[in-house]
Design a protein around this motif. Structure first.
Motif, PDB file in Angstrom:
ATOM      1  N   ALA A 168       0.676  -1.176  -0.002  1.00 15.36           N
ATOM      2  CA  ALA A 168      -0.003  -0.047  -0.027  1.00 15.36           C
ATOM      3  C   ALA A 168       0.596   1.263   0.003  1.00 15.36           C
ATOM      4  O   ALA A 168       0.614   2.152  -0.739  1.00 15.36           O
ATOM      5  CB  ALA A 168      -0.980  -0.079   1.378  1.00 15.36           C
ATOM      6  N   GLU A 169       1.946   1.503   0.939  1.00 11.67           N
ATOM      7  CA  GLU A 169       2.687   2.255   1.107  1.00 11.67           C
ATOM      8  C   GLU A 169       3.599   2.587  -0.426  1.00 11.67           C
ATOM      9  O   GLU A 169       3.950   3.779  -0.914  1.00 11.67           O
ATOM     10  CB  GLU A 169       3.709   2.231   2.001  1.00 11.67           C
ATOM     11  N   LEU A 170       4.069   1.674  -1.038  1.00  6.46           N
ATOM     12  CA  LEU A 170       4.800   1.355  -2.236  1.00  6.46           C
ATOM     13  C   LEU A 170       3.763   2.048  -3.300  1.00  6.46           C
ATOM     14  O   LEU A 170       4.433   2.926  -4.169  1.00  6.46           O
ATOM     15  CB  LEU A 170       5.355   0.034  -2.689  1.00  6.46           C
ATOM     16  N   ASN A 171       2.747   1.780  -3.280  1.00  3.59           N
ATOM     17  CA  ASN A 171       1.642   2.035  -4.273  1.00  3.59           C
ATOM     18  C   ASN A 171       1.359   3.605  -4.126  1.00  3.59           C
ATOM     19  O   ASN A 171       1.493   4.340  -5.152  1.00  3.59           O
ATOM     20  CB  ASN A 171       0.185   1.470  -4.202  1.00  3.59           C
ATOM     21  N   ARG A 172       1.603   4.119  -2.804  1.00  2.00           N
ATOM     22  CA  ARG A 172       1.093   5.367  -2.657  1.00  2.00           C
ATOM     23  C   ARG A 172       2.461   6.206  -3.293  1.00  2.00           C
ATOM     24  O   ARG A 172       2.052   7.409  -3.750  1.00  2.00           O
ATOM     25  CB  ARG A 172       0.965   5.822  -1.305  1.00  2.00           C
ATOM     26  N   ARG A 173       3.567   5.700  -3.008  1.00  2.23           N
ATOM     27  CA  ARG A 173       4.964   6.414  -3.677  1.00  2.23           C
ATOM     28  C   ARG A 173       4.519   6.601  -4.944  1.00  2.23           C
ATOM     29  O   ARG A 173       5.152   7.566  -5.703  1.00  2.23           O
ATOM     30  CB  ARG A 173       5.813   5.881  -2.990  1.00  2.23           C
ATOM     31  N   LEU A 174       4.359   5.526  -5.630  1.00  2.00           N
ATOM     32  CA  LEU A 174       4.332   5.550  -7.185  1.00  2.00           C
ATOM     33  C   LEU A 174       3.185   6.248  -7.706  1.00  2.00           C
ATOM     34  O   LEU A 174       3.498   7.150  -8.581  1.00  2.00           O
ATOM     35  CB  LEU A 174       4.051   3.933  -7.470  1.00  2.00           C
ATOM     36  N   VAL A 175       2.085   6.481  -6.851  1.00  2.00           N
ATOM     37  CA  VAL A 175       0.879   7.462  -7.218  1.00  2.00           C
ATOM     38  C   VAL A 175       1.455   8.849  -7.007  1.00  2.00           C
ATOM     39  O   VAL A 175       1.251   9.760  -7.992  1.00  2.00           O
ATOM     40  CB  VAL A 175      -0.141   7.155  -6.347  1.00  2.00           C
TER      41      VAL A 175
ATOM     42  N   ALA B 275       1.416   5.241 -11.189  1.00  5.28           N
ATOM     43  CA  ALA B 275       0.545   4.444 -10.724  1.00  5.28           C
ATOM     44  C   ALA B 275      -0.675   4.880 -10.436  1.00  5.28           C
ATOM     45  O   ALA B 275      -0.915   6.097 -10.097  1.00  5.28           O
ATOM     46  CB  ALA B 275       1.177   3.333  -9.813  1.00  5.28           C
ATOM     47  N   TRP B 276      -1.705   4.040 -10.556  1.00  3.32           N
ATOM     48  CA  TRP B 276      -3.194   4.517 -10.006  1.00  3.32           C
ATOM     49  C   TRP B 276      -3.152   4.054  -8.868  1.00  3.32           C
ATOM     50  O   TRP B 276      -2.593   2.933  -8.240  1.00  3.32           O
ATOM     51  CB  TRP B 276      -4.313   3.680 -10.829  1.00  3.32           C
ATOM     52  N   PRO B 277      -3.737   4.892  -7.933  1.00  2.00           N
ATOM     53  CA  PRO B 277      -4.167   4.426  -6.559  1.00  2.00           C
ATOM     54  C   PRO B 277      -4.977   3.177  -6.432  1.00  2.00           C
ATOM     55  O   PRO B 277      -5.985   3.145  -7.183  1.00  2.00           O
ATOM     56  CB  PRO B 277      -4.978   5.651  -5.870  1.00  2.00           C
ATOM     57  N   LEU B 278      -4.412   2.382  -5.929  1.00  2.00           N
ATOM     58  CA  LEU B 278      -5.282   1.053  -5.445  1.00  2.00           C
ATOM     59  C   LEU B 278      -5.839   1.025  -3.741  1.00  2.00           C
ATOM     60  O   LEU B 278      -5.231   1.394  -3.106  1.00  2.00           O
ATOM     61  CB  LEU B 278      -4.428  -0.210  -5.583  1.00  2.00           C
TER      62      LEU B 278
END
Length: 89
Positions: free
Chosen positions: A72-79, A84-87
Motif C-alpha cells: 500500500a505504501e509502495l503504491n502511494r509512492r508510485l502514485v 501508478a493508479w491508486p489502489l
C-alpha cells in the motif's frame, strides 16, 4: 568522501545487488520487497526519480505477490510520482 543522505556508496550498492540476486535465487519475496525499496530510496536520494520508480515498481509487484502490507505504501509512492493508479489495498 561521504555520500549524500540516502545515497549508497559503491560498496553498499554492490552488496545490495548481491543480496537482490540471492533473494531472487531463493524466491524470498519479503527480502525482495525490502531490497528493492532500499534501492528505490537510494535512487530517490540521488535525485534519479526514474530509477527510483523502477525499483519502487519492483518492490510493489513483489509486495503484491507476497501479500505484504508494505504494498500500500509502495503504491502511494508510485502514485505520488504519477507512475501508478491508486489502489485500494
Amino acid at each position: 568522501m561521504t555520500a549524500p543522505h540516502g545515497v549508497m556508496s559503491a560498496e553498499e550498492a554492490a552488496a545490495l545487488n548481491a543480496a537482490l540476486l540471492e533473494a531472487h535465487a531463493c524466491h524470498d519475496l519479503a527480502a525482495l520487497v525490502d531490497l528493492y525499496a532500499r534501492a528505490a530510496d537510494s535512487q530517490e536520494g540521488a535525485g534519479d526519480i526514474d530509477a527510483a520508480c523502477f525499483f519502487l515498481t519492483q518492490a510493489f509487484v513483489f509486495g503484491l505477490e507476497a501479500g505484504d502490507a508494505r504494498a500500500a505504501e509502495l503504491n502511494r509512492r508510485l502514485v505520488a510520482y504519477g507512475r501508478a493508479w491508486p489502489l485500494d489495498l
